[in-house]
Design an enzyme around this catalytic site. Structure first.
Site, PDB file in Angstrom:
ATOM      1  N   HIS A 187     -21.941 -25.693  42.692  1.00 62.83           N
ATOM      2  CA  HIS A 187     -20.547 -25.729  43.155  1.00 62.83           C
ATOM      3  C   HIS A 187     -19.658 -26.309  42.051  1.00 62.83           C
ATOM      4  O   HIS A 187     -18.482 -25.990  41.958  1.00 62.83           O
ATOM      5  CB  HIS A 187     -20.403 -26.610  44.408  1.00 62.83           C
ATOM      6  CG  HIS A 187     -21.032 -26.022  45.629  1.00 62.83           C
ATOM      7  ND1 HIS A 187     -22.354 -26.192  45.925  1.00 62.83           N
ATOM      8  CD2 HIS A 187     -20.506 -25.276  46.639  1.00 62.83           C
ATOM      9  CE1 HIS A 187     -22.629 -25.562  47.062  1.00 62.83           C
ATOM     10  NE2 HIS A 187     -21.524 -25.006  47.518  1.00 62.83           N
ATOM     11  N   ASP A 258     -24.240 -15.756  45.445  1.00 57.97           N
ATOM     12  CA  ASP A 258     -23.696 -16.982  46.023  1.00 57.97           C
ATOM     13  C   ASP A 258     -22.182 -16.908  45.819  1.00 57.97           C
ATOM     14  O   ASP A 258     -21.676 -16.015  45.122  1.00 57.97           O
ATOM     15  CB  ASP A 258     -24.304 -18.210  45.324  1.00 57.97           C
ATOM     16  CG  ASP A 258     -24.355 -19.435  46.233  1.00 57.97           C
ATOM     17  OD1 ASP A 258     -23.619 -19.466  47.231  1.00 57.97           O
ATOM     18  OD2 ASP A 258     -25.123 -20.372  45.936  1.00 57.97           O
TER      19      ASP A 258
END
Length: 366
Positions: A187, A258
């Site tokens: 992230h 993702d």
């Protein structure tokens, strides 16, 4: 030739899953989903207020469908990654369920999750986590995984997939080729894995092999660099990683990226460039948390197709795989009848069942 080009231009939307901004569908969001024939929507906690509101939102989303319904997906893994908190039955973290050494319990918990999601119109759960936590410093995966060895993870993975998919929820094995031995969180940064590929084959790959044998409908590609696969590119953007899944693991269904807004990708490539790289490398669907970036990605794909950087046959290959999944699994969509939901979501029976599980977990700890 011009005809094919025109036809495949309209196929690009089926290669994208996008988020939306709030608990109802805005007019401009509806227009984008409808006009661009977008594959699906991913929902987060900011899209959720209650089971009834969620079902109403899903009904709104599905009015934009053309040939088949949209994928409506969520990360409801259990434990701390659970987007719809109030009203839904709260399942313990997978690491705790794994400690019970009971695939049957995992299957039943997954069925509870699936029935509740399905009652509200969700059709794809981005779970299970197939990663093995073999690095104690790994906080991003941590208790989201079933365990610290391939055997524990593998035997529980098939229970999740069967539990979800026998109750009308498509499942997604993540994060290939394995995120458990990393310390960085994709992230925020790009993790680099130095582990030899042969060692990964004997450990990290095994839960994914089990997932594929269990007929999982989606596999998610991680944003990590594996030096033995390609030292310069994240796996989500490199053809060699997709080839491992397709050729070595014989996986023939959908590969989804993702979230493409993660800093592992967004800090290094433009949204337009990364979208084209991912689809060219082998992704069937690329995922965006926010619609503004999904729009940029689609613009990048359109331009690349026009310039033939993205070939028509590549688009058709990805599109056909998406359509095949929808045709097999989502042929019909009946609007959710809201008054029925309270009978199916957050029931007393489910709460009692989970309480019993929690007691067993506590007993093990003591």
């Amino acid at each position: 030739m011009i005809l094919l080009k025109g036809r495949s231009m309209s196929k690009l939307g089926q290669l994208i899953i996008t988020g939306i901004s709030g608990p109802t569908l805005l007019d401009e969001e509806r227009e984008f989903l409808e006009k661009e024939n977008i594959a699906g929507v991913i929902l987060f906690s900011n899209n959720y207020e209650s089971p009834a509101q969620l079902a109403e939102l899903v009904n709104q989303i599905q009015t934009t469908r053309k040939e088949y319904p949209l994928f409506v997906c969520v990360d409801n893994e259990g434990g701390r990654v659970f987007r719809f908190k109030t009203g839904f039955t709260k399942v313990p973290p997978m690491m705790e369920l794994g400690s019970l050494n009971s695939p049957k319990t995992v299957f039943e918990c997954s069925q509870i999750m699936a029935k509740e999601l399905s009652a509200c119109g969700v059709n794809l759960n981005l779970a299970p986590v197939c990663d093995i936590v073999n690095n104690e410093q790994n906080k991003v995966i941590g208790d989201r995984a079933f365990g610290k060895d391939s055997e524990t993870v593998s035997k529980n993975i098939s229970s999740v997939i069967r539990g979800l998919q026998t109750s009308n929820i498509l499942s997604c094995a993540k994060h290939f080729p394995g995120h458990g031995c990393t310390t960085k969180d994709s992230h925020f940064d790009l993790p680099i894995i130095k582990k030899p590929l042969d060692e990964m084959r004997k450990e990290e790959f095994l839960p994914f092999v089990k997932a594929i044998k269990s007929r999982v409908e989606f596999v998610m590609m991680a944003h990590v660099i594996v030096e033995d696969i390609n030292p310069d590119l994240p796996t989500s953007l490199c053809a060699e990683a997709y080839a491992l899944l397709r050729e070595e693991l014989r996986y023939s269904k959908i590969i989804i990226s993702d979230d493409m807004q993660m800093k592992a990708i967004a800090d290094r490539y433009s949204y337009e460039e990364a979208a084209v790289m991912a689809i060219n490398a082998g992704a069937d669907i690329i995922e965006y948390k926010d619609m503004e970036f999904a729009k940029k990605a689609l613009a990048g794909l359109k331009k690349a197709q026009k310039n033939q950087v993205l070939k028509n046959e590549t688009v058709v290959d990805r599109y056909d795989r998406v359509m095949n999944c929808k045709e097999r699994n989502l042929k019909e969509y009946s609007p959710i009848y809201i008054p029925e939901i309270s009978k199916q979501v957050g029931t007393g029976a489910s709460a009692t069942y989970i309480e019993d599980i929690k007691k067993k977990i506590e007993e093990l700890k003591s």
